[in-house]
Design a protein around this motif. Structure first.
Motif, PDB file in Angstrom:
ATOM      1  N   GLY A  27       0.676  -1.046  -0.006  1.00  0.00           N
ATOM      2  CA  GLY A  27      -0.032  -0.057   0.043  1.00  0.00           C
ATOM      3  C   GLY A  27       0.812   0.945   0.095  1.00  0.00           C
ATOM      4  O   GLY A  27       0.287   2.298  -0.531  1.00  0.00           O
ATOM      5  N   ALA A  28       2.145   1.117   0.337  1.00  0.00           N
ATOM      6  CA  ALA A  28       2.961   2.357   0.285  1.00  0.00           C
ATOM      7  C   ALA A  28       3.751   2.518  -0.800  1.00  0.00           C
ATOM      8  O   ALA A  28       4.498   3.529  -1.139  1.00  0.00           O
ATOM      9  CB  ALA A  28       3.882   2.244   1.365  1.00  0.00           C
ATOM     10  N   ILE A  29       3.248   1.747  -1.968  1.00  0.00           N
ATOM     11  CA  ILE A  29       4.218   1.912  -3.158  1.00  0.00           C
ATOM     12  C   ILE A  29       3.870   3.225  -3.793  1.00  0.00           C
ATOM     13  O   ILE A  29       2.796   3.702  -3.785  1.00  0.00           O
ATOM     14  CB  ILE A  29       3.660   0.586  -4.153  1.00  0.00           C
ATOM     15  CG1 ILE A  29       4.478   0.588  -5.580  1.00  0.00           C
ATOM     16  CG2 ILE A  29       2.050   0.866  -4.556  1.00  0.00           C
ATOM     17  CD1 ILE A  29       4.164  -0.479  -6.446  1.00  0.00           C
ATOM     18  N   SER A  30       5.002   3.851  -4.359  1.00  0.00           N
ATOM     19  CA  SER A  30       4.827   4.986  -5.098  1.00  0.00           C
ATOM     20  C   SER A  30       3.936   5.078  -6.268  1.00  0.00           C
ATOM     21  O   SER A  30       3.901   4.035  -6.838  1.00  0.00           O
ATOM     22  CB  SER A  30       6.216   5.737  -5.243  1.00  0.00           C
ATOM     23  OG  SER A  30       6.767   5.264  -6.522  1.00  0.00           O
ATOM     24  N   ASN A  31       3.424   6.113  -6.702  1.00  0.00           N
ATOM     25  CA  ASN A  31       2.650   5.936  -7.939  1.00  0.00           C
ATOM     26  C   ASN A  31       3.451   5.774  -9.113  1.00  0.00           C
ATOM     27  O   ASN A  31       3.103   4.860 -10.200  1.00  0.00           O
ATOM     28  CB  ASN A  31       1.737   7.301  -8.361  1.00  0.00           C
ATOM     29  CG  ASN A  31       1.063   7.412  -9.601  1.00  0.00           C
ATOM     30  OD1 ASN A  31       0.111   6.612  -9.614  1.00  0.00           O
ATOM     31  ND2 ASN A  31       1.559   8.309 -10.467  1.00  0.00           N
ATOM     32  N   LEU A  32       4.674   6.284  -9.157  1.00  0.00           N
ATOM     33  CA  LEU A  32       5.471   5.843 -10.186  1.00  0.00           C
ATOM     34  C   LEU A  32       5.990   4.379 -10.307  1.00  0.00           C
ATOM     35  O   LEU A  32       5.983   3.742 -11.442  1.00  0.00           O
ATOM     36  CB  LEU A  32       6.919   6.832  -9.865  1.00  0.00           C
ATOM     37  CG  LEU A  32       8.089   6.635 -11.157  1.00  0.00           C
ATOM     38  CD1 LEU A  32       7.582   7.073 -12.565  1.00  0.00           C
ATOM     39  CD2 LEU A  32       9.308   7.341 -10.820  1.00  0.00           C
ATOM     40  N   GLU A  33       6.435   3.720  -9.116  1.00  0.00           N
ATOM     41  CA  GLU A  33       6.524   2.471  -8.910  1.00  0.00           C
ATOM     42  C   GLU A  33       5.289   1.654  -9.498  1.00  0.00           C
ATOM     43  O   GLU A  33       5.520   0.623 -10.191  1.00  0.00           O
ATOM     44  CB  GLU A  33       7.040   2.023  -7.586  1.00  0.00           C
ATOM     45  CG  GLU A  33       8.272   2.348  -7.302  1.00  0.00           C
ATOM     46  CD  GLU A  33       8.568   1.905  -5.699  1.00  0.00           C
ATOM     47  OE1 GLU A  33       9.238   0.761  -5.596  1.00  0.00           O
ATOM     48  OE2 GLU A  33       8.020   2.797  -4.852  1.00  0.00           O
ATOM     49  N   LEU A  34       4.362   1.782  -9.071  1.00  0.00           N
ATOM     50  CA  LEU A  34       2.934   1.393  -9.535  1.00  0.00           C
ATOM     51  C   LEU A  34       2.556   1.360 -11.033  1.00  0.00           C
ATOM     52  O   LEU A  34       2.504   0.380 -11.517  1.00  0.00           O
ATOM     53  CB  LEU A  34       1.808   1.822  -8.736  1.00  0.00           C
ATOM     54  CG  LEU A  34       0.534   1.265  -8.962  1.00  0.00           C
ATOM     55  CD1 LEU A  34       0.480  -0.211  -8.659  1.00  0.00           C
ATOM     56  CD2 LEU A  34      -0.775   1.998  -8.283  1.00  0.00           C
ATOM     57  N   ALA A  35       2.873   2.439 -11.674  1.00  0.00           N
ATOM     58  CA  ALA A  35       2.673   2.748 -13.043  1.00  0.00           C
ATOM     59  C   ALA A  35       3.606   1.744 -13.875  1.00  0.00           C
ATOM     60  O   ALA A  35       3.254   1.192 -14.632  1.00  0.00           O
ATOM     61  CB  ALA A  35       2.983   4.232 -13.208  1.00  0.00           C
ATOM     62  N   GLU A  36       5.088   1.750 -13.333  1.00  0.00           N
ATOM     63  CA  GLU A  36       5.821   0.832 -13.849  1.00  0.00           C
ATOM     64  C   GLU A  36       5.544  -0.495 -13.814  1.00  0.00           C
ATOM     65  O   GLU A  36       5.543  -1.283 -14.666  1.00  0.00           O
ATOM     66  CB  GLU A  36       7.218   0.946 -13.358  1.00  0.00           C
ATOM     67  CG  GLU A  36       7.932   2.610 -13.876  1.00  0.00           C
ATOM     68  CD  GLU A  36       9.202   2.621 -12.940  1.00  0.00           C
ATOM     69  OE1 GLU A  36       9.768   1.543 -12.355  1.00  0.00           O
ATOM     70  OE2 GLU A  36       9.764   3.949 -13.214  1.00  0.00           O
ATOM     71  N   LYS A  37       5.111  -1.021 -12.642  1.00  0.00           N
ATOM     72  CA  LYS A  37       4.864  -2.314 -12.600  1.00  0.00           C
ATOM     73  C   LYS A  37       3.566  -2.753 -13.447  1.00  0.00           C
ATOM     74  O   LYS A  37       3.480  -4.194 -13.761  1.00  0.00           O
ATOM     75  CB  LYS A  37       4.235  -2.692 -11.142  1.00  0.00           C
ATOM     76  CG  LYS A  37       5.466  -2.921 -10.216  1.00  0.00           C
ATOM     77  CD  LYS A  37       5.162  -3.419  -8.850  1.00  0.00           C
ATOM     78  CE  LYS A  37       6.293  -3.618  -7.845  1.00  0.00           C
ATOM     79  NZ  LYS A  37       6.616  -5.028  -7.810  1.00  0.00           N
ATOM     80  N   ILE A  38       2.568  -1.864 -13.601  1.00  0.00           N
ATOM     81  CA  ILE A  38       1.189  -2.301 -14.313  1.00  0.00           C
ATOM     82  C   ILE A  38       1.386  -1.896 -15.790  1.00  0.00           C
ATOM     83  O   ILE A  38       0.574  -2.368 -16.377  1.00  0.00           O
ATOM     84  CB  ILE A  38       0.065  -1.728 -13.675  1.00  0.00           C
ATOM     85  CG1 ILE A  38       0.163  -0.332 -13.746  1.00  0.00           C
ATOM     86  CG2 ILE A  38      -0.067  -2.383 -12.259  1.00  0.00           C
ATOM     87  CD1 ILE A  38      -1.248   0.322 -13.320  1.00  0.00           C
ATOM     88  N   GLY A  39       2.489  -1.279 -16.282  1.00  0.00           N
ATOM     89  CA  GLY A  39       2.877  -0.911 -17.368  1.00  0.00           C
ATOM     90  C   GLY A  39       1.726   0.256 -17.978  1.00  0.00           C
ATOM     91  O   GLY A  39       1.206   0.376 -19.126  1.00  0.00           O
ATOM     92  N   LEU A  40       1.648   1.292 -17.194  1.00  0.00           N
ATOM     93  CA  LEU A  40       0.827   2.526 -17.513  1.00  0.00           C
ATOM     94  C   LEU A  40       1.730   3.703 -16.972  1.00  0.00           C
ATOM     95  O   LEU A  40       2.674   3.521 -16.328  1.00  0.00           O
ATOM     96  CB  LEU A  40      -0.317   2.589 -16.511  1.00  0.00           C
ATOM     97  CG  LEU A  40      -1.667   3.296 -16.931  1.00  0.00           C
ATOM     98  CD1 LEU A  40      -2.051   2.927 -18.291  1.00  0.00           C
ATOM     99  CD2 LEU A  40      -2.649   3.312 -15.984  1.00  0.00           C
TER     100      LEU A  40
END
Length: 164
Positions: A27-40
């Motif tokens: 839940g503490a993942i940054s938006n940048l990391e999240l975007a990279e992980k999901i390909g967005l």
């Protein structure tokens, strides 16, 4: 992007489900990391997360603590039977139980002689006895109490199944 269905449920697309899966892992993942992980890209990712929050799908972000390292070694599952089944009796019990920090979860149940099941985490048996006799059995309407103690946890997760 999610959309409200006629049955009141929210229909999620593949990208929303991927976002939710990652957020449940961290839940503490940054938006940048999240975007990279999901390909967005970050901007649409942020909008999607906000939409999921606005829709009430994502509640709050919390930090899960390790109970054992904090000295909280005893987990009890307590079946509570009430003397009367009236809305006022249930409301009073529930509002009191919500104030007890030892109570991790409280479920009103059916299909059993008990009316509630509580999950309680405390330091040890002495602390449990103090909780039971000093708080729980003093509540108006508590008629019966049956305790079970967890020997070991086999599955312990907060993640919900989200099919991709």
């Amino acid at each position: 992007m999610q959309k409200q269905e006629s049955n009141g449920f929210v229909k999620l697309d593949r990208m929303d489900r991927r976002i939710l899966t990652e957020l449940q892992k961290n839940g503490a993942i940054s938006n940048l990391e999240l975007a990279e992980k999901i390909g967005l890209s970050p901007s649409p990712c942020s909008r999607r997360v906000k939409a999921l929050m606005d829709a009430g799908i994502v509640g709050k972000t919390v930090t899960l603590l390790n109970a054992k390292t904090l000295g909280l070694k005893l987990t009890a599952l307590i079946h509570i039977s009430m003397d009367r089944h009236t809305p006022e009796r249930f409301e009073n019990f529930e509002s009191s139980v919500k104030t007890f920090p030892e109570v991790q979860e409280c479920f009103q149940i059916t299909g059993s002689s008990a009316d509630y099941i509580l999950k309680v985490i405390v330091e040890d048996m002495d602390t449990y006895q103090q909780f039971l006799l000093g708080k729980l059995t003093r509540l108006d309407g508590v008629f019966g109490v049956q305790s079970s103690f967890v020997m070991r946890s086999v599955v312990n997760t907060t993640e919900l199944p989200i099919n991709e």
